[in-house]
Design an enzyme around this catalytic site. Structure first.
Site, PDB file in Angstrom:
ATOM      1  N   THR A   1       2.375  -5.585   2.695  1.00 29.98           N
ATOM      2  CA  THR A   1       3.412  -5.312   3.445  1.00 29.98           C
ATOM      3  C   THR A   1       2.414  -3.917   3.704  1.00 29.98           C
ATOM      4  O   THR A   1       2.718  -3.092   4.181  1.00 29.98           O
ATOM      5  CB  THR A   1       4.294  -4.605   3.213  1.00 29.98           C
ATOM      6  OG1 THR A   1       4.088  -3.553   1.607  1.00 29.98           O
ATOM      7  CG2 THR A   1       5.866  -5.678   2.346  1.00 29.98           C
TER       8      THR A   1
ATOM      9  N   HIS B   1       9.967   0.214   7.933  1.00 30.00           N
ATOM     10  CA  HIS B   1       8.943  -1.245   8.575  1.00 30.00           C
ATOM     11  C   HIS B   1       9.306  -2.108   7.338  1.00 30.00           C
ATOM     12  O   HIS B   1       9.817  -3.492   7.508  1.00 30.00           O
ATOM     13  CB  HIS B   1       7.500  -0.846   8.865  1.00 30.00           C
ATOM     14  CG  HIS B   1       7.224   0.460  10.172  1.00 30.00           C
ATOM     15  ND1 HIS B   1       7.130   0.201  10.889  1.00 30.00           N
ATOM     16  CD2 HIS B   1       6.536   1.777   9.808  1.00 30.00           C
ATOM     17  CE1 HIS B   1       7.004   0.742  11.886  1.00 30.00           C
ATOM     18  NE2 HIS B   1       6.325   1.742  10.467  1.00 30.00           N
ATOM     19  N   ASP B   2       8.385  -1.402   6.054  1.00 31.80           N
ATOM     20  CA  ASP B   2       7.936  -2.944   4.813  1.00 31.80           C
ATOM     21  C   ASP B   2       9.289  -3.921   4.404  1.00 31.80           C
ATOM     22  O   ASP B   2       9.222  -4.493   4.381  1.00 31.80           O
ATOM     23  CB  ASP B   2       7.381  -2.092   3.655  1.00 31.80           C
ATOM     24  CG  ASP B   2       5.904  -1.483   4.372  1.00 31.80           C
ATOM     25  OD1 ASP B   2       5.455  -0.869   3.874  1.00 31.80           O
ATOM     26  OD2 ASP B   2       5.232  -2.279   5.320  1.00 31.80           O
TER      27      ASP B   2
ATOM     28  N   ASN C   1      -2.496   2.535   3.260  1.00 33.32           N
ATOM     29  CA  ASN C   1      -2.080   4.080   3.507  1.00 33.32           C
ATOM     30  C   ASN C   1      -2.955   5.271   3.134  1.00 33.32           C
ATOM     31  O   ASN C   1      -3.182   6.759   3.216  1.00 33.32           O
ATOM     32  CB  ASN C   1      -0.671   4.501   3.297  1.00 33.32           C
ATOM     33  CG  ASN C   1       0.116   3.700   3.917  1.00 33.32           C
ATOM     34  OD1 ASN C   1      -0.088   3.776   5.052  1.00 33.32           O
ATOM     35  ND2 ASN C   1       1.094   2.649   3.486  1.00 33.32           N
TER      36      ASN C   1
ATOM     37  N   ASP D   1       0.420  -0.760  -0.172  1.00 32.25           N
ATOM     38  CA  ASP D   1       0.181  -0.143  -0.167  1.00 32.25           C
ATOM     39  C   ASP D   1       0.497   1.337   0.049  1.00 32.25           C
ATOM     40  O   ASP D   1       1.020   2.053   0.438  1.00 32.25           O
ATOM     41  CB  ASP D   1      -0.781   0.180   1.420  1.00 32.25           C
ATOM     42  CG  ASP D   1      -0.234   0.289   2.208  1.00 32.25           C
ATOM     43  OD1 ASP D   1      -0.953   0.262   3.518  1.00 32.25           O
ATOM     44  OD2 ASP D   1       1.064   0.018   2.735  1.00 32.25           O
TER      45      ASP D   1
HETATM   46  O1  RIB Z   1       2.091   0.223  10.235  1.00 33.47           O
HETATM   47  C1  RIB Z   1       3.120   0.407   9.244  1.00 33.47           C
HETATM   48  C2  RIB Z   1       2.521   0.042   8.097  1.00 33.47           C
HETATM   49  O2  RIB Z   1       1.671   0.711   7.737  1.00 33.47           O
HETATM   50  C3  RIB Z   1       3.698   0.338   7.203  1.00 33.47           C
HETATM   51  O3  RIB Z   1       3.285  -1.129   6.380  1.00 33.47           O
HETATM   52  C4  RIB Z   1       2.864   1.100   6.510  1.00 33.47           C
HETATM   53  O4  RIB Z   1       3.277   1.193   5.676  1.00 33.47           O
HETATM   54  C5  RIB Z   1       1.805   0.968   7.039  1.00 33.47           C
HETATM   55  O5  RIB Z   1       1.461   0.704   5.653  1.00 33.47           O
HETATM   56 CA    CA Z   2       2.436  -0.140   3.845  1.00 35.12          CA
END
Ligand code: RIB
Ligand code: CA
Length: 323
Positions: free
Chosen positions: A126, A241-242, A43, A16
Site C-alpha cells: 500500500t 485508499h489502502d 508518505n 508507508d
Molecule cells: O495515492 C494514495 C497512496 O499514496 C496511498 O497509499 C497513500 O497512503 C499514499 O501512500
Molecule cells: Ca500508503
C-alpha cells in the site's frame, strides 16, 4: 483476486503509514491472517513510516513483526507526501510511544523467507513498490510461492500529477517490475479508492466510540479529511485508499473488477508514474495482466472498517491519560 471469499487470507502488508495505511493495518488484523508488516519510504521517510507502523502495532497489541525495508526508490530520487500526511507521516494526533521498534531492517528477506515457508501468502503493498520489486529481483522463485499481489496504486487519473498516482509515481521503476512480473495482480487504483471517502458523518461515527484508541483514529481522520477537502475543489472527505487493497482479498464480493493490461510509464516528461490501462475494446489489445478494481460497495466496506476498529479497540492497550 480470489473469486470467492477465501476466509482469512494470509497476507504480508507492505506499507508507508500514512493515515490510510494505518486503517489498512487495522482492517488486515481483523479480516486476514496477518503474517507481518513491512515498511517502505513513501508518505514519509523510512524511519517515520516504520515508527508509525510500530505505533499502531503496539497500540492495538498486535502480535506481528514489523520489518523495515527500502529507504529510497530503485532509481528515482526520494519523494515524500508531507503535503498530505504531514512531516511525521501521521500528523493530527498525539501518538503513543511504541513499546518496541522494528524487528529487523530486512523487509525483503522477511518477505522472501515468509513466502517460501508459507506458500499461498498474498503480498499487499500500500506504498511505493520498492520492497516488492527488490524481493522479486532477489528471489526468482518468490512468485511461485505467493497467491498474488493486491496493491493500492495507479488508476486512470493521478493525484501527484495529472496522470500518476503517488505510490507508482514515487518509484515507477519498481512498479514496472511488479506489473511486469507475471504475478496475479489486483489493483486498487484511484478510480475505486475515490469511491471510499472518510466523510464527516463517518468521522463522527468513530468519535462516538470514544476510547483512547478510537479518539486517536478520529484525530487522524479529521486531519486527513481536512487536508483533502482543503486541496480539492469538491470532495466530501479523504479517500481511504489502502484498506481496499486488503478488502479486495478478504471480501472480493464487495468489488467489481475488470481484467486489463496495465503497463507503467517510467520516462515520460509528463507521464512518468502513469499506469497505462488498456481499456480498448479492439481485438489486438495486449493480454490482461491485472484485475483492475472498478467499483466498491463503499457502505459495506465502511461497515467493515467500523467492525475492525471495534475489534482493535477491544485489544488496545491505550488508557485514558489523567486530565
Ligand atoms: O495515492 C494514495 C497512496 O499514496 C496511498 O497509499 C497513500 O497512503 C499514499 O501512500
Ligand atoms: Ca500508503
Amino acid at each position: 483476486m480470489p473469486t470467492d471469499s477465501p476466509g482469512r487470507p494470509r497476507v504480508i502488508l507492505d506499507c508507508d503509514p500514512g493515515h490510510d495505511d494505518v486503517i489498512a493495518i487495522v482492517v488486515a488484523s481483523h479480516v486476514t491472517d496477518l503474517a507481518g508488516v513491512t515498511t517502505v519510504a513513501g508518505n514519509a521517510p523510512l524511519d517515520r513510516t516504520t515508527y508509525n507502523a510500530c505505533v499502531i502495532r503496539d497500540a492495538i497489541d498486535l502480535d506481528v513483526e514489523v520489518h523495515s525495508g527500502a529507504e529510497r526508490p530503485l532509481v528515482a530520487e526520494p519523494k515524500f507526501a508531507g503535503f498530505v500526511h504531514g512531516e511525521s507521516g501521521l500528523d493530527g494526533a498525539d501518538l503513543p510511544v511504541p513499546e518496541r521498534g522494528a524487528d529487523s531492517t530486512d523487509a525483503v528477506g522477511f518477505i522472501i523467507e515468509t513466502c517460501r515457508a508459507s506458500p499461498g501468502t498474498w503480498l499487499v503493498p500500500t506504498g511505493p513498490l520498492t520492497n516488492i520489486a527488490l524481493a522479486i529481483r532477489s528471489a526468482p522463485d518468490l512468485l511461485d510461492h505467493v497467491s498474488g499481489i493486491s496493491l493500492m496504486g495507479g488508476g486512470t487519473f493521478g493525484n501527484r500529477t495529472p496522470l500518476a498516482e503517488f505510490n507508482v509515481w514515487a518509484d515507477p521503476e519498481a512498479a514496472a517490475v511488479v506489473f511486469g512480473s507475471g504475478a496475479d495482480i489486483t489493483m486498487a487504483g484511484l478510480d475505486v479508492t475515490h469511491q471510499f471517502l472518510v466523510t464527516s458523518d463517518r468521522i463522527e461515527q468513530v468519535a462516538a466510540m470514544d476510547s483512547p484508541f478510537t479518539n486517536m483514529i478520529t484525530d487522524l481522520f479529521r486531519f486527513f479529511s481536512e487536508n483533502y477537502i482543503s486541496r480539492h475543489d469538491r470532495i466530501r472527505g479523504a479517500a481511504l485508499h489502502d484498506p481496499l487493497a486488503v478488502l479486495a482479498l478478504a471480501r472480493p464480493d464487495l468489488f467489481e473488477a475488470v481484467d486489463r493490461h496495465v503497463a507503467v510509464e517510467t520516462i515520460g516528461e509528463h507521464t512518468a508514474g502513469m499506469t497505462v490501462i488498456d481499456r480498448r475494446d479492439i481485438s489486438d489489445r495486449e493480454a490482461p495482466n491485472v484485475h483492475v478494481l472498478e467499483r466498491v460497495d463503499d457502505g459495506a466496506a465502511w461497515d467493515l472498517v467500523i467492525e475492525a476498529l471495534h475489534a482493535a479497540n477491544r485489544r488496545s492497550t491505550l488508557r485514558r491519560t489523567a486530565p
